[in-house]
Design an enzyme around this catalytic site. Structure first.
Site, PDB file in Angstrom:
ATOM      1  N   ASN A  87       0.832  -1.188   0.000  1.00 38.73           N
ATOM      2  CA  ASN A  87       0.000   0.000   0.000  1.00 38.73           C
ATOM      3  C   ASN A  87       0.881   1.258   0.000  1.00 38.73           C
ATOM      4  O   ASN A  87       2.112   1.169   0.075  1.00 38.73           O
ATOM      5  CB  ASN A  87      -0.944  -0.026   1.207  1.00 38.73           C
ATOM      6  CG  ASN A  87      -2.272   0.651   0.926  1.00 38.73           C
ATOM      7  OD1 ASN A  87      -2.327   1.659   0.231  1.00 38.73           O
ATOM      8  ND2 ASN A  87      -3.343   0.107   1.477  1.00 38.73           N
ATOM      9  N   HIS A 117      24.301   2.237  11.054  1.00 36.83           N
ATOM     10  CA  HIS A 117      25.568   2.912  11.355  1.00 36.83           C
ATOM     11  C   HIS A 117      26.151   2.376  12.657  1.00 36.83           C
ATOM     12  O   HIS A 117      25.420   1.877  13.520  1.00 36.83           O
ATOM     13  CB  HIS A 117      25.337   4.419  11.485  1.00 36.83           C
ATOM     14  CG  HIS A 117      24.755   5.050  10.263  1.00 36.83           C
ATOM     15  ND1 HIS A 117      25.517   5.400   9.175  1.00 36.83           N
ATOM     16  CD2 HIS A 117      23.471   5.360   9.942  1.00 36.83           C
ATOM     17  CE1 HIS A 117      24.727   5.922   8.247  1.00 36.83           C
ATOM     18  NE2 HIS A 117      23.491   5.899   8.689  1.00 36.83           N
ATOM     19  N   ALA A 144       0.140  -1.673   8.914  1.00 36.59           N
ATOM     20  CA  ALA A 144       0.446  -0.266   8.663  1.00 36.59           C
ATOM     21  C   ALA A 144       1.449   0.292   9.670  1.00 36.59           C
ATOM     22  O   ALA A 144       1.348   0.051  10.874  1.00 36.59           O
ATOM     23  CB  ALA A 144      -0.840   0.554   8.718  1.00 36.59           C
ATOM     24  N   ALA A 162       0.268  -3.727  13.178  1.00 36.72           N
ATOM     25  CA  ALA A 162       0.475  -2.327  12.813  1.00 36.72           C
ATOM     26  C   ALA A 162       1.308  -1.612  13.869  1.00 36.72           C
ATOM     27  O   ALA A 162       1.119  -1.802  15.074  1.00 36.72           O
ATOM     28  CB  ALA A 162      -0.872  -1.630  12.648  1.00 36.72           C
ATOM     29  N   THR A 167      12.766  -5.929  15.577  1.00 36.43           N
ATOM     30  CA  THR A 167      14.194  -5.814  15.836  1.00 36.43           C
ATOM     31  C   THR A 167      14.929  -7.144  15.723  1.00 36.43           C
ATOM     32  O   THR A 167      16.150  -7.165  15.682  1.00 36.43           O
ATOM     33  CB  THR A 167      14.436  -5.243  17.245  1.00 36.43           C
ATOM     34  OG1 THR A 167      13.875  -6.141  18.206  1.00 36.43           O
ATOM     35  CG2 THR A 167      13.788  -3.874  17.391  1.00 36.43           C
ATOM     36  N   ARG A 185       0.885 -14.869  19.458  1.00 36.99           N
ATOM     37  CA  ARG A 185       0.250 -16.183  19.437  1.00 36.99           C
ATOM     38  C   ARG A 185       0.584 -16.882  18.134  1.00 36.99           C
ATOM     39  O   ARG A 185       1.032 -16.269  17.170  1.00 36.99           O
ATOM     40  CB  ARG A 185      -1.271 -16.067  19.586  1.00 36.99           C
ATOM     41  CG  ARG A 185      -1.995 -15.414  18.402  1.00 36.99           C
ATOM     42  CD  ARG A 185      -3.491 -15.445  18.612  1.00 36.99           C
ATOM     43  NE  ARG A 185      -4.244 -14.855  17.523  1.00 36.99           N
ATOM     44  CZ  ARG A 185      -4.653 -15.525  16.433  1.00 36.99           C
ATOM     45  NH1 ARG A 185      -4.346 -16.817  16.288  1.00 36.99           N
ATOM     46  NH2 ARG A 185      -5.367 -14.917  15.497  1.00 36.99           N
TER      47      ARG A 185
END
Length: 207
Positions: A87, A117, A144, A162, A167, A185
């Site tokens: 999207n 960096h 989103a 969303a 990480t 879950r």
């Protein structure tokens, strides 16, 4: 340092300077294609499909990216499979390869970052950067505003909620949410019977 060595460092995760003049010329040429893509209108589907093939490292059949599309290499290191859909507002820091499987959905304003960096302020001040590729499996849905950080792998069939910040790796077949993103879950057979967790799937929805 010649361009081939800089490109090698970009690809294999070593430190390099992204402001190498020859590298920047190559990058601008890639970005020019993305700029042209963003100027296309909603009915110019053929032109968009042609530009995607030119822009991306790989574009599977039926791949769609809704403008605006922002990428600092214009998508030149993005590999997407069949029926990929992103999207509006997809943003890539695509200094390294991004691999995306078949039947993958991205919500609005998803960000994928391969470039990063060093923590050392001295190395950052010297312009040092390094990259880690991203791998996203088949039938993944990324909601989103989610952000996927360098080096992350997301397994087949998983859902990223969303606004999540991913990480670390996410296994196959799970719903994962949050900042940092954690598994909420497993996706089970029950999800083939219900949508929105409580509503039965009726047989006429795709009639």
């Amino acid at each position: 340092m010649d361009l081939a060595e800089v490109r090698g460092r970009m690809a294999d995760g070593r430190l390099y300077r992204p402001d190498d003049p020859a590298l920047m010329d190559e990058q601008r040429a890639c970005c020019a294609l993305a700029y042209a893509y963003n100027q296309t209108g909603p009915y110019e589907t053929k032109r968009r499909a042609e530009l995607l093939v030119q822009m991306l490292a790989e574009a599977g059949e039926g791949a769609t990216i809704e403008p605006p599309f922002l990428a600092n290499w214009g998508g030149a290191h993005l590999h997407v499979g069949r029926n990929f859909y992103a999207n509006m507002g997809l943003t890539l820091v695509d200094d390294a390869d991004i691999f995306v499987g078949d039947d993958v959905l991205f919500g609005p304003h998803v960000t994928l970052c391969t470039g990063t960096h060093p923590v050392s302020p001295h190395l950052r001040a010297a312009g040092a950067q390094y990259n880690r590729p991203i791998h996203i499996g088949n039938r993944v849905w990324i909601g989103a505003g989610a952000i996927v950080l360098p080096g992350v792998r997301i397994g087949d069939g998983s859902v990223i909620g969303a606004g999540s910040v991913v990480t670390r790796d996410v296994p196959s077949g799970v719903v994962a949410v949050g900042n940092p993103c954690r598994v909420l879950r497993a996706i089970t057979a029950q999800d083939d019977l219900l949508y929105d967790e409580t509503h039965p799937i009726d047989t006429g929805w795709d009639a």
